[in-house]
Design a protein around this motif. Structure first.
Motif, PDB file in Angstrom:
ATOM      1  N   HIS A   1      14.450 -18.773  36.636  1.00  7.39           N
ATOM      2  CA  HIS A   1      15.861 -19.191  36.708  1.00  7.39           C
ATOM      3  C   HIS A   1      16.026 -20.526  37.435  1.00  7.39           C
ATOM      4  O   HIS A   1      17.065 -20.781  38.038  1.00  7.39           O
TER       5      HIS A   1
ATOM      6  N   GLU B   1      22.375 -20.770  28.886  1.00  9.31           N
ATOM      7  CA  GLU B   1      22.421 -19.907  30.074  1.00  9.31           C
ATOM      8  C   GLU B   1      23.097 -20.582  31.255  1.00  9.31           C
ATOM      9  O   GLU B   1      23.727 -19.917  32.078  1.00  9.31           O
ATOM     10  N   SER B   2      22.959 -21.901  31.339  1.00  7.47           N
ATOM     11  CA  SER B   2      23.574 -22.618  32.464  1.00  7.47           C
ATOM     12  C   SER B   2      24.989 -23.097  32.114  1.00  7.47           C
ATOM     13  O   SER B   2      25.615 -23.794  32.912  1.00  7.47           O
TER      14      SER B   2
END
Length: 105
Positions: free
Chosen positions: A37, A69-70
């Motif tokens: 992550h 995802e970000s």
């Protein structure tokens, strides 16, 4: 198991520094940082892999996933357009583009 991911990423980073012209090391480093992550580090490694070998389809795919995802919509759009340009026949690139409602300019 995930606590070992940054260690793996650092090992790929070290390998890449010893063979800076090897795109595969940067690709794997990007995968490892993504798993940890660490999106910024992952994107940086994947971009380096693409600079070394712009035909690495896995790098475009992984970079698009990181951007999604970000929640970086502009980076995602840019990555998907690059992916589509490099691999216009890729079903996955076309699917990303369709979902984002983007097309090549």
């Amino acid at each position: 198991m995930l606590k070992h991911v940054p260690v793996a990423a650092k090992l790929f980073q070290e390998a890449a520094s010893q063979a800076p012209g090897t795109a595969a090391y940067f690709l794997n480093e990007g995968f490892a940082w993504h798993a940890a992550h660490e999106f910024g580090k992952a994107a940086e490694a994947l971009e380096q892999a693409l600079r070394l070998d712009p035909r690495l389809e896995d790098a475009y795919r992984e970079l698009a996933l990181i951007n999604a995802e970000s929640h970086d919509q502009e980076a995602l759009r840019t990555t998907v357009l690059r992916y589509l340009k490099a691999f216009p026949q890729s079903i996955e690139a076309q699917t990303f583009a369709r979902r984002l409602q983007v097309s090549e300019p």
